[in-house]
Design an enzyme around this catalytic site. Structure first.
Site, mmCIF file in Angstrom:
data_model
loop_
_atom_site.group_PDB
_atom_site.id
_atom_site.type_symbol
_atom_site.label_atom_id
_atom_site.label_comp_id
_atom_site.label_asym_id
_atom_site.label_seq_id
_atom_site.Cartn_x
_atom_site.Cartn_y
_atom_site.Cartn_z
ATOM 1 N N TRP A 81 -22.089 13.705 11.447
ATOM 2 C CA TRP A 81 -20.887 13.328 10.587
ATOM 3 C C TRP A 81 -21.125 14.432 9.489
ATOM 4 C CZ3 TRP A 81 -17.305 10.722 12.967
ATOM 5 C CH2 TRP A 81 -17.416 9.653 13.799
ATOM 6 N N THR B 46 0.927 -1.260 0.140
ATOM 7 C CA THR B 46 -0.216 -0.065 0.034
ATOM 8 C C THR B 46 0.911 1.198 0.012
ATOM 9 O OG1 THR B 46 0.067 0.065 2.527
ATOM 10 C CG2 THR B 46 -1.657 -1.207 1.546
ATOM 11 N N LYS C 33 -16.310 15.214 12.488
ATOM 12 C CA LYS C 33 -17.662 15.110 13.597
ATOM 13 C C LYS C 33 -17.905 16.224 14.191
ATOM 14 C CE LYS C 33 -19.443 11.799 16.599
ATOM 15 N NZ LYS C 33 -19.130 11.011 17.901
ATOM 16 N N GLU D 247 -5.635 -3.930 -0.617
ATOM 17 C CA GLU D 247 -5.818 -5.089 0.223
ATOM 18 C C GLU D 247 -6.987 -6.004 -0.496
ATOM 19 O OE1 GLU D 247 -5.422 -2.184 1.186
ATOM 20 O OE2 GLU D 247 -4.555 -1.795 3.000
HETATM 21 P P1 ADP Z 1 -3.469 3.248 -1.032
HETATM 22 O O1 ADP Z 1 -4.503 2.754 -0.161
HETATM 23 O O2 ADP Z 1 -2.142 2.514 -1.254
HETATM 24 O O3 ADP Z 1 -3.529 4.709 -1.072
HETATM 25 P P2 ADP Z 1 -5.146 2.115 -2.917
HETATM 26 O O4 ADP Z 1 -5.053 2.207 -4.430
HETATM 27 O O5 ADP Z 1 -5.233 0.743 -2.371
HETATM 28 O O6 ADP Z 1 -3.929 2.774 -2.459
HETATM 29 O O7 ADP Z 1 -6.251 2.942 -2.562
HETATM 30 C C1 ADP Z 1 -7.463 2.439 -2.086
HETATM 31 C C2 ADP Z 1 -8.254 3.750 -1.544
HETATM 32 O O8 ADP Z 1 -8.639 4.536 -2.867
HETATM 33 C C3 ADP Z 1 -9.830 3.271 -1.236
HETATM 34 O O9 ADP Z 1 -9.882 2.898 0.062
HETATM 35 C C4 ADP Z 1 -10.681 4.451 -1.653
HETATM 36 O O10 ADP Z 1 -10.386 5.283 -0.282
HETATM 37 C C5 ADP Z 1 -10.140 5.106 -2.686
HETATM 38 N N1 ADP Z 1 -10.666 4.769 -3.904
HETATM 39 C C6 ADP Z 1 -10.342 3.625 -4.738
HETATM 40 N N2 ADP Z 1 -11.410 3.767 -5.638
HETATM 41 C C7 ADP Z 1 -12.362 4.766 -5.416
HETATM 42 C C8 ADP Z 1 -13.458 5.394 -6.196
HETATM 43 N N3 ADP Z 1 -13.851 4.761 -7.504
HETATM 44 N N4 ADP Z 1 -14.025 6.357 -5.494
HETATM 45 C C9 ADP Z 1 -13.783 6.848 -4.633
HETATM 46 N N5 ADP Z 1 -12.428 6.661 -3.678
HETATM 47 C C10 ADP Z 1 -11.794 5.475 -4.292
#
Ligand code: ADP
Length: 536
Positions: A439, A181, A434, A324
């Protein structure tokens, strides 16, 4: 007669060598085209990829690499990288796709943490290799994907082998790939994919309600092979026998030209890729390429992008996932009521994050106790949890499971689930604000703000407030030359969001910090403004 306890089917183990064997057998002549960084282009096909993957597996064994050991790649999208996806797994190794955009400390950490033994890299990343070599303690062999002055080059290295090799036969739960990640909090964490999980994820990705691949598809993945397993496309593509068109450079002019020349039908990438493509087409007075489908994910796909692509006749598959989750969790495609929806309603639906593909389960839970399941009513928002065969159980070298006792993994995202299963992301758990026990979605506020024609980028964070606990503060980057004021933006926001959501302050900044994968880094933004005090 003895009682038969197992079924009577053959049950071959689900190892990804089956994918390349199938592709080479059933789609042997289907082309794999690469546009290289130096502008040259090469063509091979699925049979050629398998031939080279067999040689590569042999070459790795000749270096003394053992099953289970990690082989790293630091590379863009091209056919030799694709060979490595199959060659490393074919000898039982684990491919670690390293993101070259990570910061130096992260690059040092992940290569050493994964204990990578070999590093395959593009000549374009030679400066990174030179800088990092002394800090990478486990790498014994460096092999350059490009020919030229680099020795050994990938072609020379595998060229020494005859390709008479039997794929390593192991358990289907063996690891085949590891991705880290990007570490928005703390050190990056390794997610180790299994042969079985990777196979199942790729099969699920083929569905009409996901990538909708067939042997007629011509796919140009812009999503890098070093990021979140390139959304599983290199494997799903092998299963369907698609024609792949790779570009080792992300220049919109090159991508556009390739899409037209090679008859590309499908593409996949983060929203910024499309933004650059739109700008290029507008500047040059060109039409968008006539794609059948564009998968967009990694961050929220803005409405205007969906509208423009849909008007171009392109189906927009808005996907959500994370490293993940292998990464596909949800994909947006036409729902059962699609034909009855107006264009506007279709855009609204596509702006949400799609529906879970078969194999994964989603739920939202109370943000306070993180266990009480909330209604799928299209209104209630909660912490998003996921489970399924290609969802992480434990981080690489982790001592405890990353899931709760029922297998649910906390995504760190906050969302709403609609009665038809559509997921609508509203925020990240760390970023929701918050205020007085209620929220506020920082993302919705940002989306509303960037809808203002003079706002280039906006990020909203909760700042401490003595009475309300937290209140939103909006940080805005103006478009070049713009003199837009805080009052103008406030007037723009008023009709769009609830009154109590309106930010307590709007601050103009020159830039907003981003992570190595290009997402807004609220952690860095909060650090930058750690002394910030709200009035009242
Ligand atoms: P990292 O977590 O290492 O930054 P990732 O590519 O695994 O990289 O990122 C995942 C995160 O990206 C998700 O948990 C979400 O917050 C965001 N994300 C992924 N796809 C979307 C989407 N279509 N719309 C909004 N947020 C997204």
């Amino acid at each position: 007669m003895p009682t038969q306890t197992l079924g009577a089917m053959q049950g071959q183990s689900m190892r990804i060598t089956h994918v390349i064997d199938h592709a080479a057998r059933e789609a042997s002549g289907r082309e794999i085209v690469t546009h290289w960084a130096d502008g040259s282009e090469t063509r091979t096909d699925w049979a050629g990829i398998r031939r080279d993957a067999l040689k590569m597996a042999q070459a790795l064994e000749a270096l003394g690499i053992k099953p289970g050991e990690r082989v790293a790649s630091l590379a863009m999208n091209h056919s030799r990288h694709l060979v490595s996806w199959y060659g490393v797994a074919g000898m039982g190794g684990v491919l670690h796709t390293v993101n070259p955009r990570l910061f130096e400390d992260q690059l040092e950490y992940i290569v050493n943490h994964a204990e990578d033994r070999v590093l395959l890299y593009d000549a374009a990343f030679q400066p990174i290799v030179d800088k990092m070599k002394d800090r990478w303690t486990s790498v014994d062999h460096y092999i350059c994907f490009d020919s030229g002055d680099h020795s050994p080059s990938f072609e020379e290295w595998i060229g020494e082998q005859d390709g008479h090799y039997d794929w390593y036969q192991g358990d289907e739960r063996d690891p085949c790939m590891i991705c880290y990640t990007s570490g928005t909090t703390g050190n990056p964490k390794g997610v180790q994919y299994e042969h079985r999980s990777t196979m199942m994820h790729a099969v699920a990705g083929l569905q009409p309600s996901a990538f909708n691949f067939s042997s007629g598809s011509v796919m140009l993945p812009v999503v890098p092979m070093f990021h979140a397993a390139s959304w599983g496309l290199p494997y799903a593509g092998g299963m369907a026998g698609v024609k792949f068109v790779f570009s080792a450079v992300n220049d919109p002019a090159v991508l556009h030209d390739l899409m037209i020349r090679e008859g590309v039908t499908d593409s996949a990438g983060v929203p910024t890729v499309w933004l650059a493509h739109f700008q290029y087409c507008d500047r040059e007075g060109l039409d968008l390429p006539p794609l059948k489908a564009a998968t967009i994910g990694g961050s929220a796909c803005p409405r205007f992008m969906i509208e423009r692509l849909m008007k171009n006749g392109t189906r927009v598959q808005h996907a959500w996932g994370m490293t993940e989750t292998s990464p596909i969790g949800t994909v947006g495609g036409p729902t059962w009521d699609w034909d009855q929806l107006t264009f506007e309603e279709k855009v609204d639906k596509t702006a949400m994050q799609g529906r879970p593909i078969f194999g994964v389960e989603l739920r939202i839970v109370d943000l306070e106790d993180m266990t009480t399941e909330l209604a799928r009513d299209g209104k209630t928002s909660g912490a998003l949890q996921i489970r399924g065969p290609w969802i992480i159980r434990r981080y690489f070298k982790g001592e405890t499971d990353a899931t709760n006792s029922e297998g649910w993994f906390d995504t760190g995202d906050v969302g709403i689930i609609h009665p038809d299963g559509t997921l609508q992301l509203t925020d990240r758990t760390k970023d929701v604000i918050k205020s007085g026990g209620e929220w506020i979605s920082s993302v919705e506020l940002e989306n509303a703000a960037v809808g203002h024609a003079e706002v280039a980028e906006a990020a909203c964070v909760g700042m401490y407030h003595s009475k309300w606990d937290e209140r939103p503060v909006l940080f805005v980057v103006r478009n070049e030359g713009s003199k837009v004021t805080a009052d103008d933006i406030m007037d723009h926001l008023k009709p769009l969001i609830a009154k109590w959501w309106l930010p307590d302050a709007i601050e103009f900044v020159d830039d907003i910090p981003h992570t190595a994968t290009g997402k807004i880094s609220k952690k860095d933004l909060r650090e930058r403004f750690s002394d910030y005090k709200l009035e009242g």
